[in-house]
Design a protein around this motif. Structure first.
Motif, PDB file in Angstrom:
ATOM      1  N   LEU A  20       0.827  -1.356  -0.112  1.00 25.19           N
ATOM      2  CA  LEU A  20      -0.093  -0.181  -0.035  1.00 25.19           C
ATOM      3  C   LEU A  20       1.020   1.300   0.101  1.00 25.19           C
ATOM      4  O   LEU A  20       1.891   1.256   0.514  1.00 25.19           O
ATOM      5  N   ARG A  21       0.361   2.295  -0.473  1.00 24.84           N
ATOM      6  CA  ARG A  21       0.898   3.583  -0.727  1.00 24.84           C
ATOM      7  C   ARG A  21       0.816   4.103   0.734  1.00 24.84           C
ATOM      8  O   ARG A  21      -0.237   4.055   1.533  1.00 24.84           O
ATOM      9  N   ALA A  22       1.916   4.836   1.056  1.00 27.25           N
ATOM     10  CA  ALA A  22       1.786   5.591   2.582  1.00 27.25           C
ATOM     11  C   ALA A  22       1.047   6.774   2.679  1.00 27.25           C
ATOM     12  O   ALA A  22       1.885   7.820   2.755  1.00 27.25           O
ATOM     13  N   THR A  23      -0.161   6.773   2.363  1.00 31.62           N
ATOM     14  CA  THR A  23      -0.601   7.969   2.429  1.00 31.62           C
ATOM     15  C   THR A  23      -1.006   8.689   3.481  1.00 31.62           C
ATOM     16  O   THR A  23      -0.960   7.868   4.773  1.00 31.62           O
ATOM     17  N   ALA A  24      -1.258  10.045   3.734  1.00 36.21           N
ATOM     18  CA  ALA A  24      -1.611  10.661   5.118  1.00 36.21           C
ATOM     19  C   ALA A  24      -2.690   9.834   5.860  1.00 36.21           C
ATOM     20  O   ALA A  24      -2.556   9.830   7.057  1.00 36.21           O
ATOM     21  N   GLY A  25      -3.818   9.717   5.093  1.00 34.60           N
ATOM     22  CA  GLY A  25      -4.878   9.113   5.535  1.00 34.60           C
ATOM     23  C   GLY A  25      -4.581   7.851   5.953  1.00 34.60           C
ATOM     24  O   GLY A  25      -5.067   7.358   7.066  1.00 34.60           O
ATOM     25  N   ARG A  26      -3.789   6.750   5.467  1.00 34.65           N
ATOM     26  CA  ARG A  26      -3.692   5.584   5.944  1.00 34.65           C
ATOM     27  C   ARG A  26      -2.832   5.369   7.197  1.00 34.65           C
ATOM     28  O   ARG A  26      -3.104   4.685   8.006  1.00 34.65           O
ATOM     29  N   VAL A  27      -1.661   6.342   7.220  1.00 32.20           N
ATOM     30  CA  VAL A  27      -0.838   6.479   8.264  1.00 32.20           C
ATOM     31  C   VAL A  27      -1.708   7.141   9.299  1.00 32.20           C
ATOM     32  O   VAL A  27      -1.564   6.458  10.563  1.00 32.20           O
ATOM     33  N   ALA A  28      -2.393   7.921   9.257  1.00 36.21           N
ATOM     34  CA  ALA A  28      -3.223   8.610  10.467  1.00 36.21           C
ATOM     35  C   ALA A  28      -4.389   7.421  10.849  1.00 36.21           C
ATOM     36  O   ALA A  28      -4.577   7.459  12.167  1.00 36.21           O
ATOM     37  N   ALA A  29      -5.040   6.728  10.082  1.00 34.77           N
ATOM     38  CA  ALA A  29      -6.014   5.636  10.444  1.00 34.77           C
ATOM     39  C   ALA A  29      -5.510   4.647  11.098  1.00 34.77           C
ATOM     40  O   ALA A  29      -5.735   4.294  12.223  1.00 34.77           O
ATOM     41  N   LEU A  30      -4.307   4.427  10.730  1.00 36.81           N
ATOM     42  CA  LEU A  30      -3.264   3.167  11.446  1.00 36.81           C
ATOM     43  C   LEU A  30      -3.179   3.686  12.671  1.00 36.81           C
ATOM     44  O   LEU A  30      -3.321   2.785  13.803  1.00 36.81           O
ATOM     45  N   SER A  42     -16.855   4.808  11.189  1.00 33.91           N
ATOM     46  CA  SER A  42     -17.212   6.200  11.658  1.00 33.91           C
ATOM     47  C   SER A  42     -16.644   6.812  12.540  1.00 33.91           C
ATOM     48  O   SER A  42     -16.278   8.052  12.831  1.00 33.91           O
ATOM     49  N   ASP A  43     -16.066   6.190  13.663  1.00 32.90           N
ATOM     50  CA  ASP A  43     -15.251   6.485  14.975  1.00 32.90           C
ATOM     51  C   ASP A  43     -13.807   7.053  14.501  1.00 32.90           C
ATOM     52  O   ASP A  43     -13.343   7.980  14.837  1.00 32.90           O
ATOM     53  N   VAL A  44     -13.363   6.485  13.570  1.00 33.22           N
ATOM     54  CA  VAL A  44     -12.165   6.674  12.825  1.00 33.22           C
ATOM     55  C   VAL A  44     -12.275   8.164  12.062  1.00 33.22           C
ATOM     56  O   VAL A  44     -11.383   8.966  12.363  1.00 33.22           O
ATOM     57  N   TYR A  45     -13.281   8.312  11.086  1.00 35.30           N
ATOM     58  CA  TYR A  45     -13.484   9.549  10.492  1.00 35.30           C
ATOM     59  C   TYR A  45     -13.619  10.393  11.756  1.00 35.30           C
ATOM     60  O   TYR A  45     -12.970  11.732  11.382  1.00 35.30           O
ATOM     61  N   GLN A  46     -14.406  10.674  12.816  1.00 31.23           N
ATOM     62  CA  GLN A  46     -14.583  11.664  13.437  1.00 31.23           C
ATOM     63  C   GLN A  46     -13.319  11.844  14.289  1.00 31.23           C
ATOM     64  O   GLN A  46     -13.109  13.100  14.673  1.00 31.23           O
ATOM     65  N   GLY A  47     -12.590  10.851  14.514  1.00 32.90           N
ATOM     66  CA  GLY A  47     -11.226  10.992  15.108  1.00 32.90           C
ATOM     67  C   GLY A  47     -10.077  11.850  14.349  1.00 32.90           C
ATOM     68  O   GLY A  47      -9.151  12.491  14.758  1.00 32.90           O
ATOM     69  N   LEU A  48     -10.327  11.564  12.946  1.00 30.31           N
ATOM     70  CA  LEU A  48      -9.443  12.196  12.102  1.00 30.31           C
ATOM     71  C   LEU A  48      -9.860  13.701  11.494  1.00 30.31           C
ATOM     72  O   LEU A  48      -8.951  14.086  10.623  1.00 30.31           O
ATOM     73  N   ARG A  49     -10.945  14.065  11.837  1.00 30.07           N
ATOM     74  CA  ARG A  49     -11.494  15.215  10.878  1.00 30.07           C
ATOM     75  C   ARG A  49     -10.777  16.446  11.095  1.00 30.07           C
ATOM     76  O   ARG A  49     -10.469  17.111  10.332  1.00 30.07           O
ATOM     77  N   GLN A  50     -10.272  16.475  12.397  1.00 30.66           N
ATOM     78  CA  GLN A  50      -9.434  17.947  12.612  1.00 30.66           C
ATOM     79  C   GLN A  50      -8.099  17.676  11.911  1.00 30.66           C
ATOM     80  O   GLN A  50      -7.462  18.714  11.353  1.00 30.66           O
ATOM     81  N   GLU A  51      -7.528  16.470  12.175  1.00 38.11           N
ATOM     82  CA  GLU A  51      -6.244  16.395  11.615  1.00 38.11           C
ATOM     83  C   GLU A  51      -6.105  16.346  10.059  1.00 38.11           C
ATOM     84  O   GLU A  51      -5.279  16.706   9.514  1.00 38.11           O
ATOM     85  N   LEU A  52      -7.247  15.726   9.299  1.00 35.74           N
ATOM     86  CA  LEU A  52      -7.252  15.579   7.968  1.00 35.74           C
ATOM     87  C   LEU A  52      -8.762  16.175   7.509  1.00 35.74           C
ATOM     88  O   LEU A  52      -9.640  15.335   7.007  1.00 35.74           O
ATOM     89  N   PRO A  53      -8.662  17.483   7.652  1.00 30.80           N
ATOM     90  CA  PRO A  53     -10.133  18.085   7.217  1.00 30.80           C
ATOM     91  C   PRO A  53     -10.715  17.857   5.748  1.00 30.80           C
ATOM     92  O   PRO A  53     -11.733  17.802   5.666  1.00 30.80           O
ATOM     93  N   SER A  54      -9.784  17.543   4.834  1.00 32.08           N
ATOM     94  CA  SER A  54     -10.320  17.069   3.593  1.00 32.08           C
ATOM     95  C   SER A  54     -10.605  15.709   3.431  1.00 32.08           C
ATOM     96  O   SER A  54     -11.090  15.236   2.417  1.00 32.08           O
ATOM     97  N   THR A  55     -10.541  14.914   4.397  1.00 31.47           N
ATOM     98  CA  THR A  55     -10.778  13.397   4.581  1.00 31.47           C
ATOM     99  C   THR A  55     -12.637  13.484   4.150  1.00 31.47           C
ATOM    100  O   THR A  55     -13.132  14.238   4.786  1.00 31.47           O
ATOM    101  N   SER A  56     -13.159  12.387   3.993  1.00 31.76           N
ATOM    102  CA  SER A  56     -14.501  12.106   3.969  1.00 31.76           C
ATOM    103  C   SER A  56     -14.869  10.934   4.500  1.00 31.76           C
ATOM    104  O   SER A  56     -13.892   9.982   4.643  1.00 31.76           O
ATOM    105  N   PRO A  57     -15.975  10.833   5.065  1.00 33.77           N
ATOM    106  CA  PRO A  57     -16.434   9.234   5.543  1.00 33.77           C
ATOM    107  C   PRO A  57     -16.235   8.180   4.581  1.00 33.77           C
ATOM    108  O   PRO A  57     -15.699   7.039   4.899  1.00 33.77           O
ATOM    109  N   GLN A  58     -16.441   8.265   3.252  1.00 34.03           N
ATOM    110  CA  GLN A  58     -16.139   7.162   2.263  1.00 34.03           C
ATOM    111  C   GLN A  58     -14.745   6.912   2.321  1.00 34.03           C
ATOM    112  O   GLN A  58     -14.148   5.832   2.044  1.00 34.03           O
ATOM    113  N   ALA A  59     -13.852   8.014   2.291  1.00 32.39           N
ATOM    114  CA  ALA A  59     -12.578   7.631   2.018  1.00 32.39           C
ATOM    115  C   ALA A  59     -12.052   6.966   3.426  1.00 32.39           C
ATOM    116  O   ALA A  59     -11.240   5.981   3.124  1.00 32.39           O
TER     117      ALA A  59
END
Length: 151
Positions: A20-30, A42-59
């Motif tokens: 896998l590519r080491a994207t900011a979203g994958r690193v942050a989610a892990l 959904s919990d992960v999305y809520q936890g990352l919203r401030q760190e990654l404001p451009s992310t989406s629930p689908q992402a």
């Protein structure tokens, strides 16, 4: 991959080792799931919203699915949960205990010590390598809260 948490400096390397590519979203989610086991996408999305404001629930759903598919996350579908839960403890056949009141989930090591922990009465010709067991009960906090409530 072993069943321990990933050090922050190693997460990108671990992702690449699993194709896998080491994207900011994958690193942050892990990292988030390392710190908060048994969480939904959904919990992960809520936890990352401030760190990654451009992310989406689908992402985030796509990320946790990719991490699960590559063996970096374990997915567990527990009764009465709001969705599939993810954790980074993989590579062993551990089980879970779940409070039926608040939904809290904790790990329980294999009840025998080796996979599959339980032997089915009939394996129907299959080589069994894992057993998923969920112990359900009431945690001490919820039990105390119930005892404190007036009748």
């Amino acid at each position: 991959m072993n069943d321990t948490s990933h050090a922050a400096s190693d997460r990108a390397d671990v992702l690449r080792e699993h194709g896998l590519r080491a994207t900011a979203g994958r690193v942050a989610a892990l990292a988030y799931i390392d710190r908060h086991p048994h969480v939904t996408a959904s919990d992960v999305y809520q936890g990352l919203r401030q760190e990654l404001p451009s992310t989406s629930p689908q992402a985030v759903h796509n990320i946790v699915q990719d991490l699960h598919t590559r063996g970096l996350l374990r997915r567990t579908d527990l009764p009465d949960s709001s969705g599939a839960q993810y954790e980074t403890r993989t590579g062993d056949n551990h089980h879970h205990v779940q409070c039926v009141v608040c939904g809290r989930v904790e790990d329980v090591d294999c009840v025998v010590g080796h996979s599959p922990c339980l032997t089915p009465s009939d394996d129907h010709g299959m080589r069994v390598f894992a057993a998923d067991v969920t112990f359900r009960g009431i945690c001490r906090t919820c039990e105390q809260d119930r005892a404190d409530q007036p009748v």
